[in-house]
Design a protein around this motif. Structure first.
Motif, PDB file in Angstrom:
ATOM      1  N   GLN A 179     -42.117 -17.352 -24.341  1.00 58.80           N
ATOM      2  CA  GLN A 179     -40.786 -16.878 -23.945  1.00 58.80           C
ATOM      3  C   GLN A 179     -39.937 -16.559 -25.175  1.00 58.80           C
ATOM      4  OE1 GLN A 179     -38.551 -19.732 -21.710  1.00 58.80           O
ATOM      5  NE2 GLN A 179     -36.851 -18.354 -21.285  1.00 58.80           N
ATOM      6  N   ARG A 181     -40.989 -15.627 -28.120  1.00 64.23           N
ATOM      7  CA  ARG A 181     -41.465 -14.400 -28.764  1.00 64.23           C
ATOM      8  C   ARG A 181     -40.934 -13.170 -28.034  1.00 64.23           C
ATOM      9  NH1 ARG A 181     -46.517 -17.315 -28.655  1.00 64.23           N
ATOM     10  NH2 ARG A 181     -46.934 -18.276 -30.695  1.00 64.23           N
ATOM     11  N   ARG A 182     -40.959 -13.243 -26.688  1.00 69.54           N
ATOM     12  CA  ARG A 182     -40.464 -12.086 -25.936  1.00 69.54           C
ATOM     13  C   ARG A 182     -38.972 -11.855 -26.202  1.00 69.54           C
ATOM     14  NH1 ARG A 182     -43.474 -14.230 -21.524  1.00 69.54           N
ATOM     15  NH2 ARG A 182     -41.503 -14.953 -20.594  1.00 69.54           N
ATOM     16  N   LEU A 183     -38.220 -12.977 -26.233  1.00 75.26           N
ATOM     17  CA  LEU A 183     -36.773 -12.841 -26.477  1.00 75.26           C
ATOM     18  C   LEU A 183     -36.499 -12.313 -27.886  1.00 75.26           C
ATOM     19  CD1 LEU A 183     -35.568 -16.147 -24.774  1.00 75.26           C
ATOM     20  CD2 LEU A 183     -35.124 -13.813 -23.975  1.00 75.26           C
ATOM     21  N   ARG A 184     -37.276 -12.797 -28.846  1.00 73.86           N
ATOM     22  CA  ARG A 184     -37.077 -12.335 -30.225  1.00 73.86           C
ATOM     23  C   ARG A 184     -37.430 -10.866 -30.350  1.00 73.86           C
ATOM     24  NH1 ARG A 184     -40.174 -15.442 -34.948  1.00 73.86           N
ATOM     25  NH2 ARG A 184     -41.936 -14.456 -33.883  1.00 73.86           N
ATOM     26  N   ALA A 185     -38.508 -10.466 -29.658  1.00 74.09           N
ATOM     27  CA  ALA A 185     -38.890  -9.053 -29.707  1.00 74.09           C
ATOM     28  C   ALA A 185     -37.837  -8.181 -29.046  1.00 74.09           C
ATOM     29  CB  ALA A 185     -40.248  -8.863 -29.020  1.00 74.09           C
ATOM     30  N   ALA A 186     -37.143  -8.764 -28.065  1.00 72.59           N
ATOM     31  CA  ALA A 186     -36.099  -7.998 -27.372  1.00 72.59           C
ATOM     32  C   ALA A 186     -34.780  -8.032 -28.132  1.00 72.59           C
ATOM     33  CB  ALA A 186     -35.913  -8.545 -25.965  1.00 72.59           C
ATOM     34  N   GLY A 187     -34.783  -8.728 -29.252  1.00 70.08           N
ATOM     35  CA  GLY A 187     -33.572  -8.780 -30.052  1.00 70.08           C
ATOM     36  C   GLY A 187     -32.606  -9.850 -29.613  1.00 70.08           C
ATOM     37  N   LYS A 188     -33.041 -10.695 -28.708  1.00 72.36           N
ATOM     38  CA  LYS A 188     -32.159 -11.766 -28.234  1.00 72.36           C
ATOM     39  C   LYS A 188     -32.472 -13.027 -29.030  1.00 72.36           C
ATOM     40  CE  LYS A 188     -31.983  -9.811 -23.563  1.00 72.36           C
ATOM     41  NZ  LYS A 188     -32.211 -10.052 -22.135  1.00 72.36           N
ATOM     42  N   GLU A 191     -31.146 -16.660 -27.763  1.00 70.19           N
ATOM     43  CA  GLU A 191     -31.945 -17.165 -26.643  1.00 70.19           C
ATOM     44  C   GLU A 191     -33.337 -17.559 -27.118  1.00 70.19           C
ATOM     45  OE1 GLU A 191     -30.194 -14.503 -26.671  1.00 70.19           O
ATOM     46  OE2 GLU A 191     -28.927 -14.356 -24.888  1.00 70.19           O
TER      47      GLU A 191
END
Length: 211
Positions: A179, A181-188, A191
């Motif tokens: 989760q 990694r996905r947030l970091r990739a999304a720029g969040k 979170e």
């Protein structure tokens, strides 16, 4: 003189024939019956049956002779002949307990336990002191119990269900890292950082979380 001599010779011949082994004078039904009973009691069953049949031929329809003949046939293990003799006696004298006992014995030996038991029980009721009849009743009851027991098949044992392995729980640390990694990739990033911190609290020694 000649006539007297002939008469004397004839008398001697008659006596010699009568005294010869295997030759007997005519016997009455009662004599044959008595001899037949004596032979049966001595367990000479073939001889007894022959004598009693001869007595029956001279005195048909005699229940006593039929009963004794039935027991002689039982001794020879001729069950059909014994059944016929005992049944004949009962048709002439329905309350003849010896005939009922003999017929019960025939049915028991023939395997007809349901027919044998009431016959034997009726003799015990009529003659409470009849030890032979009481023993036969007990034997028949045990045979019926054994026969009933052999027919009852034991129920098959219930199959024990195999224990299922508990469902494998998902690794929360791996889920939180994914989760993050996905947030970091999304720029969040905030979170993502929170997700990493939660994973770190669950597995503080997991250095992969810090990467």
């Amino acid at each position: 003189m000649q006539r007297s001599r002939r008469a004397a010779i004839a008398a001697c011949m008659f006596l010699a024939i009568a005294a010869s082994p295997g030759v007997s004078l005519a016997q009455t039904a009662d004599e044959l019956y008595a001899s037949g009973v004596k032979a049966r009691q001595a367990q000479h069953f073939d001889e007894a049956a022959d004598l009693l049949k001869r007595a029956l031929a001279l005195k048909p329809g005699n229940a006593d002779v039929l009963v004794q003949l039935g027991f002689a046939e039982l001794g020879r293990n001729d069950l059909p002949a014994a059944r016929e003799a005992f049944s004949g006696a009962l048709s002439l004298a329905p309350a003849y307990q010896d005939a009922s006992f003999g017929l019960a014995e025939v049915e028991f030996r023939s395997g007809n336990l349901d027919a044998a038991l009431p016959l034997a029980e009726s003799v015990v009721r009529a003659e409470p002191g009849n030890a032979d009849a009481a023993a036969l009743v007990e034997t028949i009851r045990k045979a019926k119990q054994a026969a009933a027991g052999s027919k009852v098949k034991p129920a098959p044992a219930a199959a024990v269900p195999a224990k299922k392995a508990p469902p494998r729980r998902a690794d929360p640390v791996a889920g939180l890292m994914q989760q993050g990694r996905r947030l970091r990739a999304a720029g969040k990033l905030p979170e993502a950082e929170q997700a990493y911190r939660r994973a770190l609290r669950l597995a503080p020694k997991n250095t992969d979380i810090l990467v």
